[in-house]
Scaffold this motif. Structure first.
Motif, PDB file in Angstrom:
ATOM      1  N   GLN A   6      -2.319  11.307   1.723  1.00 33.94           N
ATOM      2  CA  GLN A   6      -2.285  11.139   0.268  1.00 33.94           C
ATOM      3  C   GLN A   6      -1.686   9.777  -0.103  1.00 33.94           C
ATOM      4  OE1 GLN A   6      -3.799  12.994  -1.965  1.00 33.94           O
ATOM      5  NE2 GLN A   6      -4.503  14.371  -0.368  1.00 33.94           N
ATOM      6  N   GLY A   7      -0.689   9.328   0.657  1.00 37.24           N
ATOM      7  CA  GLY A   7      -0.121   8.006   0.421  1.00 37.24           C
ATOM      8  C   GLY A   7      -1.136   6.901   0.671  1.00 37.24           C
ATOM      9  N   ALA A   8      -1.922   7.032   1.739  1.00 34.72           N
ATOM     10  CA  ALA A   8      -2.968   6.034   2.018  1.00 34.72           C
ATOM     11  C   ALA A   8      -4.005   6.023   0.903  1.00 34.72           C
ATOM     12  CB  ALA A   8      -3.627   6.334   3.370  1.00 34.72           C
TER      13      ALA A   8
ATOM     14  N   ALA B  70       1.684   3.663  -4.626  1.00 37.18           N
ATOM     15  CA  ALA B  70       2.937   3.180  -4.037  1.00 37.18           C
ATOM     16  C   ALA B  70       3.263   1.783  -4.525  1.00 37.18           C
ATOM     17  CB  ALA B  70       2.819   3.195  -2.507  1.00 37.18           C
ATOM     18  N   PHE B  71       2.285   1.075  -5.047  1.00 41.04           N
ATOM     19  CA  PHE B  71       2.492  -0.311  -5.454  1.00 41.04           C
ATOM     20  C   PHE B  71       2.891  -0.464  -6.906  1.00 41.04           C
ATOM     21  CE2 PHE B  71      -0.692  -0.171  -2.039  1.00 41.04           C
ATOM     22  CZ  PHE B  71       0.085  -0.731  -1.041  1.00 41.04           C
ATOM     23  N   ASP B  72       2.621   0.540  -7.733  1.00 36.99           N
ATOM     24  CA  ASP B  72       2.977   0.405  -9.149  1.00 36.99           C
ATOM     25  C   ASP B  72       3.903   1.494  -9.664  1.00 36.99           C
ATOM     26  OD1 ASP B  72       1.250   2.584  -9.337  1.00 36.99           O
ATOM     27  OD2 ASP B  72      -0.251   1.542 -10.538  1.00 36.99           O
ATOM     28  N   GLU B  73       4.236   2.480  -8.836  1.00 40.61           N
ATOM     29  CA  GLU B  73       5.050   3.594  -9.318  1.00 40.61           C
ATOM     30  C   GLU B  73       6.454   3.172  -9.736  1.00 40.61           C
ATOM     31  OE1 GLU B  73       5.293   6.557  -6.249  1.00 40.61           O
ATOM     32  OE2 GLU B  73       6.505   5.288  -4.950  1.00 40.61           O
TER      33      GLU B  73
ATOM     34  N   THR C 125      13.008   4.625   2.174  1.00 41.66           N
ATOM     35  CA  THR C 125      12.249   5.375   3.176  1.00 41.66           C
ATOM     36  C   THR C 125      13.112   6.491   3.730  1.00 41.66           C
ATOM     37  OG1 THR C 125      12.900   3.973   5.028  1.00 41.66           O
ATOM     38  CG2 THR C 125      10.862   3.361   3.844  1.00 41.66           C
ATOM     39  N   LEU C 126      12.474   7.551   4.142  1.00 36.51           N
ATOM     40  CA  LEU C 126      13.188   8.681   4.726  1.00 36.51           C
ATOM     41  C   LEU C 126      13.931   8.264   5.990  1.00 36.51           C
ATOM     42  CD1 LEU C 126      10.464  11.409   4.217  1.00 36.51           C
ATOM     43  CD2 LEU C 126      12.635  11.240   3.031  1.00 36.51           C
ATOM     44  N   ALA C 127      13.491   7.180   6.611  1.00 35.62           N
ATOM     45  CA  ALA C 127      14.111   6.709   7.852  1.00 35.62           C
ATOM     46  C   ALA C 127      15.179   5.652   7.590  1.00 35.62           C
ATOM     47  CB  ALA C 127      13.032   6.140   8.776  1.00 35.62           C
ATOM     48  N   SER C 128      15.764   5.633   6.403  1.00 34.43           N
ATOM     49  CA  SER C 128      16.722   4.578   6.070  1.00 34.43           C
ATOM     50  C   SER C 128      18.147   4.889   6.494  1.00 34.43           C
ATOM     51  CB  SER C 128      16.659   4.270   4.578  1.00 34.43           C
ATOM     52  OG  SER C 128      17.011   5.410   3.833  1.00 34.43           O
TER      53      SER C 128
ATOM     54  N   TRP D 134       8.828  12.455  -0.619  1.00 39.20           N
ATOM     55  CA  TRP D 134       7.372  12.449  -0.489  1.00 39.20           C
ATOM     56  C   TRP D 134       7.074  11.402   0.560  1.00 39.20           C
ATOM     57  CZ3 TRP D 134       3.483  15.429  -1.818  1.00 39.20           C
ATOM     58  CH2 TRP D 134       2.188  14.921  -1.771  1.00 39.20           C
ATOM     59  N   PHE D 135       6.791  11.837   1.761  1.00 38.37           N
ATOM     60  CA  PHE D 135       6.675  10.975   2.922  1.00 38.37           C
ATOM     61  C   PHE D 135       5.859   9.731   2.622  1.00 38.37           C
ATOM     62  CE2 PHE D 135       4.790   9.941   7.109  1.00 38.37           C
ATOM     63  CZ  PHE D 135       5.964   9.720   7.797  1.00 38.37           C
ATOM     64  N   PRO D 136       6.370   8.539   2.888  1.00 40.20           N
ATOM     65  CA  PRO D 136       7.608   8.237   3.604  1.00 40.20           C
ATOM     66  C   PRO D 136       8.805   7.943   2.688  1.00 40.20           C
ATOM     67  CG  PRO D 136       6.345   6.238   3.408  1.00 40.20           C
ATOM     68  CD  PRO D 136       5.566   7.318   2.691  1.00 40.20           C
ATOM     69  N   TRP D 137       8.766   8.352   1.425  1.00 44.23           N
ATOM     70  CA  TRP D 137       9.784   7.952   0.459  1.00 44.23           C
ATOM     71  C   TRP D 137      10.727   9.083   0.080  1.00 44.23           C
ATOM     72  CZ3 TRP D 137       9.534   3.012   0.558  1.00 44.23           C
ATOM     73  CH2 TRP D 137       8.312   2.350   0.636  1.00 44.23           C
ATOM     74  N   ARG D 138      11.927   8.689  -0.310  1.00 41.77           N
ATOM     75  CA  ARG D 138      12.906   9.570  -0.947  1.00 41.77           C
ATOM     76  C   ARG D 138      13.240   8.888  -2.272  1.00 41.77           C
ATOM     77  NH1 ARG D 138      17.641  10.842   2.866  1.00 41.77           N
ATOM     78  NH2 ARG D 138      16.214  12.429   3.599  1.00 41.77           N
ATOM     79  N   TYR D 139      13.231   9.646  -3.368  1.00 45.26           N
ATOM     80  CA  TYR D 139      13.422   9.088  -4.707  1.00 45.26           C
ATOM     81  C   TYR D 139      14.792   9.461  -5.270  1.00 45.26           C
ATOM     82  CZ  TYR D 139       8.423   8.284  -4.495  1.00 45.26           C
ATOM     83  OH  TYR D 139       7.180   7.856  -4.110  1.00 45.26           O
ATOM     84  N   TYR D 140      15.368   8.507  -6.025  1.00 40.22           N
ATOM     85  CA  TYR D 140      16.680   8.702  -6.647  1.00 40.22           C
ATOM     86  C   TYR D 140      16.639   8.226  -8.088  1.00 40.22           C
ATOM     87  CZ  TYR D 140      18.596   9.420  -1.994  1.00 40.22           C
ATOM     88  OH  TYR D 140      18.862   9.920  -0.755  1.00 40.22           O
ATOM     89  N   LYS D 141      17.578   8.762  -8.865  1.00 43.56           N
ATOM     90  CA  LYS D 141      17.733   8.335 -10.257  1.00 43.56           C
ATOM     91  C   LYS D 141      19.218   8.349 -10.582  1.00 43.56           C
ATOM     92  CE  LYS D 141      17.320  13.053 -12.057  1.00 43.56           C
ATOM     93  NZ  LYS D 141      16.519  13.971 -12.854  1.00 43.56           N
TER      94      LYS D 141
END
Length: 196
Positions: A64-66, A118-121, A158-161, A180-187
Motif C-alpha cells: 500500500q505504501g508503494a 508518503a511524499f505529501d502527507e 521509521t519504525l526502525a528508529s 503504518w509500516f514503515p512509519w510511526r506517527y506522532y502529534k
C-alpha cells in the motif's frame, strides 16, 4: 514475470536471519527449551505463526505504501513475482477505509485528508495542524484528523528508529495508533507564543 532483484544477496540474508532471530528470541527461554523440552517446539510453532502474521501485515502495508508513492500494480506485481492482476487482487482494499467526515456522536468534528502519499502527507498534516486539526487515524492514502481549539504539530519516524520514539514521548509527543509500516506517527499540541 521476474524482475531484477532490488536487494543484494547479503541484504536478503540479513533480513532472513533477523526474522528468525526475532521469532526465536522474543519468547523468553524458547531457544534453550528447544534443547530439552518437547513443548518448546509448540511454542516455536506459535512464535513462528505470530511472525508470519506480522510479516504478512508488513507486506500488505509495504505494498500500500508503494502504491501511495505512485507505483503501479504492474511494478508491484513484478517485484512480488506475480501478475499485476494477482497483486491487485491480493492487496487492493486491505487497508482500513477512511472514516466518514463529520461526527454522528456529538464529539469533535472529524475530517479525512485524502488522497495522500508518503511524499505529501506531512505537508498536509502541517497545514491541518496549524488550523487546529490533529491526527487521530490513518491508512493507505488517507489521514483522519479531529478539530480542536489550538494548533498541533505532527511528525513521523521509521519504525526502525531505535530509541527515538522514547525521546519523542519524553518531549511531549503523543503516538497515534500503532504505526503504518514503515512509519510511526506522532502529534503534540503547539504551545502558544510566550509559553515556550
Amino acid at each position: 514475470m521476474a524482475t531484477e532483484p532490488l536487494l543484494a544477496p547479503e541484504e536478503v540474508t540479513r533480513i532472513r536471519e533477523g526474522v528468525a532471530a526475532a521469532v526465536l528470541g522474543a519468547p523468553e527461554g524458547l531457544a534453550d527449551a528447544l534443547e530439552h523440552d518437547p513443548a518448546g517446539y509448540l511454542r516455536l510453532v506459535d512464535a513462528t505463526r505470530v511472525g508470519a502474521e506480522e510479516t504478512g501485515r508488513l507486506l500488505r502495508e509495504a505494498v500500500q505504501g508503494a502504491r501511495a508513492a505512485g507505483h503501479s500494480w504492474d511494478t508491484v506485481g513484478r517485484i512480488l513475482g506475480v501478475s499485476r492482476q494477482a497483486a491487485q487482487q491480493r492487496f487492493a482494499g486491505k487497508s482500513p477505509d477512511p472514516a466518514p467526515s463529520g461526527t454522528g456522536s456529538g464529539g469533535p468534528e472529524r475530517r479525512t485528508l485524502t488522497p495522500l502519499s508518503a511524499f505529501d502527507e506531512m505537508a498536509a498534516l502541517a497545514e491541518a495542524g496549524r488550523d487546529g486539526w490533529h491526527l487521530v487515524g490513518y491508512g493507505s492514502f488517507f489521514h483522519e484528523v479531529e478539530a480542536s481549539d489550538h494548533p498541533w504539530e505532527h511528525c513521523r519516524v521509521t519504525l526502525a528508529s531505535g530509541g527515538r520514539h522514547r525521546r519523542l514521548e519524553a518531549e511531549g509527543w503523543i503516538q497515534v495508533g500503532t504505526g503504518w509500516f514503515p512509519w510511526r506517527y506522532y502529534k503534540r499540541p503547539l504551545r502558544p507564543a510566550g509559553n515556550a
